[in-house]
Design an enzyme around this catalytic site. Structure first.
Site, PDB file in Angstrom:
ATOM      1  N   LYS A  13      43.766  43.083  33.047  1.00 62.40           N
ATOM      2  CA  LYS A  13      42.320  42.809  32.972  1.00 62.40           C
ATOM      3  C   LYS A  13      41.483  43.921  33.599  1.00 62.40           C
ATOM      4  CE  LYS A  13      42.044  38.874  35.177  1.00 62.40           C
ATOM      5  NZ  LYS A  13      43.463  38.577  35.452  1.00 62.40           N
ATOM      6  N   ARG A  88      37.393  31.168  35.848  1.00 69.46           N
ATOM      7  CA  ARG A  88      38.824  30.921  36.015  1.00 69.46           C
ATOM      8  C   ARG A  88      39.144  29.431  36.084  1.00 69.46           C
ATOM      9  NH1 ARG A  88      40.280  36.070  38.798  1.00 69.46           N
ATOM     10  NH2 ARG A  88      42.504  36.163  39.121  1.00 69.46           N
ATOM     11  N   ARG A 127      52.661  47.730  41.043  1.00 65.57           N
ATOM     12  CA  ARG A 127      51.264  48.198  41.085  1.00 65.57           C
ATOM     13  C   ARG A 127      50.898  48.767  42.451  1.00 65.57           C
ATOM     14  NH1 ARG A 127      46.522  44.246  39.144  1.00 65.57           N
ATOM     15  NH2 ARG A 127      47.107  42.896  40.858  1.00 65.57           N
ATOM     16  N   ARG A 160      48.651  45.704  46.832  1.00 60.80           N
ATOM     17  CA  ARG A 160      47.790  44.564  47.147  1.00 60.80           C
ATOM     18  C   ARG A 160      48.629  43.504  47.851  1.00 60.80           C
ATOM     19  NH1 ARG A 160      44.198  42.886  41.990  1.00 60.80           N
ATOM     20  NH2 ARG A 160      44.719  40.838  42.822  1.00 60.80           N
ATOM     21  N   ARG A 171      50.183  32.761  41.966  1.00 60.51           N
ATOM     22  CA  ARG A 171      49.020  33.121  41.128  1.00 60.51           C
ATOM     23  C   ARG A 171      49.274  32.754  39.670  1.00 60.51           C
ATOM     24  NH1 ARG A 171      48.710  39.090  42.395  1.00 60.51           N
ATOM     25  NH2 ARG A 171      46.937  39.189  41.006  1.00 60.51           N
TER      26      ARG A 171
HETATM   27  P1  AMP Z   1      41.956  39.299  40.571  1.00 57.95           P
HETATM   28  O1  AMP Z   1      41.644  40.645  41.140  1.00 57.95           O
HETATM   29  O2  AMP Z   1      41.073  38.943  39.407  1.00 57.95           O
HETATM   30  O3  AMP Z   1      43.419  39.100  40.277  1.00 57.95           O
HETATM   31  O4  AMP Z   1      41.590  38.234  41.714  1.00 57.95           O
HETATM   32  C1  AMP Z   1      42.257  38.242  42.959  1.00 57.95           C
HETATM   33  C2  AMP Z   1      42.013  36.966  43.718  1.00 57.95           C
HETATM   34  O5  AMP Z   1      40.616  36.785  43.966  1.00 57.95           O
HETATM   35  C3  AMP Z   1      42.455  35.682  43.011  1.00 57.95           C
HETATM   36  O6  AMP Z   1      43.839  35.429  43.174  1.00 57.95           O
HETATM   37  C4  AMP Z   1      41.584  34.654  43.728  1.00 57.95           C
HETATM   38  O7  AMP Z   1      42.066  34.388  45.032  1.00 57.95           O
HETATM   39  C5  AMP Z   1      40.264  35.410  43.896  1.00 57.95           C
HETATM   40  N1  AMP Z   1      39.374  35.227  42.715  1.00 57.95           N
HETATM   41  C6  AMP Z   1      38.981  36.189  41.826  1.00 57.95           C
HETATM   42  N2  AMP Z   1      38.184  35.681  40.875  1.00 57.95           N
HETATM   43  C7  AMP Z   1      38.074  34.356  41.136  1.00 57.95           C
HETATM   44  C8  AMP Z   1      37.415  33.275  40.499  1.00 57.95           C
HETATM   45  N3  AMP Z   1      36.709  33.443  39.368  1.00 57.95           N
HETATM   46  N4  AMP Z   1      37.530  32.037  41.057  1.00 57.95           N
HETATM   47  C9  AMP Z   1      38.230  31.843  42.204  1.00 57.95           C
HETATM   48  N5  AMP Z   1      38.894  32.814  42.841  1.00 57.95           N
HETATM   49  C10 AMP Z   1      38.828  34.072  42.325  1.00 57.95           C
END
Ligand code: AMP
Length: 219
Positions: A13, A88, A127, A160, A171
């Site tokens: 993404k 999400r 990553r 990360r 996740r």
């Molecule tokens: P990402 O970088 O999109 O994989 O997001 C990393 C983490 O941020 C996720 O595992 C959640 O803990 C938090 N997060 C990101 N976007 C959202 C969202 N729309 N709703 C809730 N938590 C989020």
């Protein structure tokens, strides 16, 4: 254009969102990046979000929904936006659709990046990210020129914390349990477009562009 990019962790993404936003001149809004930035800067939002990110859990809906609404109200989002990592959950999807309809705007497309579980885990586990400029590398498919160092600024690359194997599994479970059910609403509205994202970056990018061009022609 107003576009949502959705997909399981590891589907690509972030990488694709940056490219698509640049290609179409859209504001790129990544909730994950905004939350990580808040954590780095130790803001109240960061303090609230940190535990959730570390555990691979979702931050509460109202928190991210307010964050996104504030960003989408800024002038730079007027030219169109690409949401990466939001919505999400069902509640976030409803909040987004309500927010847009109150402003007389509509969503053009929800692009779903799909990939098998094995490919996702492989990608996440390899990553590496630059802590200075947030550029993302991969041990196998996109290694830096000098091992362990960012090509742009030479900073030592880091993994990360939520890319640890148990957190990756959590996740993925959260994605299946909370994000997948949300897709039904977008499908019902004819907005959902699935794109295979198992191949290389260029191939997936070309598929996304093809999808968005089709959406534009049919608008
Ligand atoms: P990402 O970088 O999109 O994989 O997001 C990393 C983490 O941020 C996720 O595992 C959640 O803990 C938090 N997060 C990101 N976007 C959202 C969202 N729309 N709703 C809730 N938590 C989020």
């Amino acid at each position: 254009m107003r576009v949502v990019l959705v997909g399981p962790p590891g589907a690509g993404k972030g990488t694709q969102a940056a490219r698509v936003a640049a290609r179409y001149g859209l504001a790129h809004l990544s909730t994950g990046d905004l939350l990580r930035e808040a954590i780095r800067e130790e803001t109240p939002l960061g303090r609230l979000a940190q535990g959730y990110l570390e555990a691979g859990e979702l931050v509460p809906d109202e928190v991210v929904t307010d964050l996104v609404a504030e960003r989408l109200s800024r002038p730079e989002s007027e030219r169109g936006f690409l949401l990466d990592g939001f919505p999400r959950t069902q509640a976030q999807a409803v909040a987004l659709l309500d927010f847009l309809s109150r402003r007389g705007q509509r969503l053009d497309a929800v692009v779903l990046l799909s990939a098998g579980e094995e490919a996702l885990v492989r990608r996440l586990a390899g990553r590496w990210t630059c802590p200075v400029c947030a550029r993302v590398y991969h041990e196998a498919s996109r290694p830096p020129r000098v091992a362990g160092r960012c090509d742009d600024d030479g900073a030592a690359l880091v993994q990360r914390p939520d890319d640890a194997p148990e957190t990756i599994r959590r996740r993925l479970a959260v994605y299946h349990g909370r994000t997948e059910p949300m897709l039904a609403e977008f499908r019902r509205r004819g907005l959902l477009h699935s794109v295979a994202a198992e191949g290389d970056i260029e191939t997936t990018f070309a598929r996304i562009v093809e999808t968005l061009e089709k959406v534009r022609r049919e608008a």
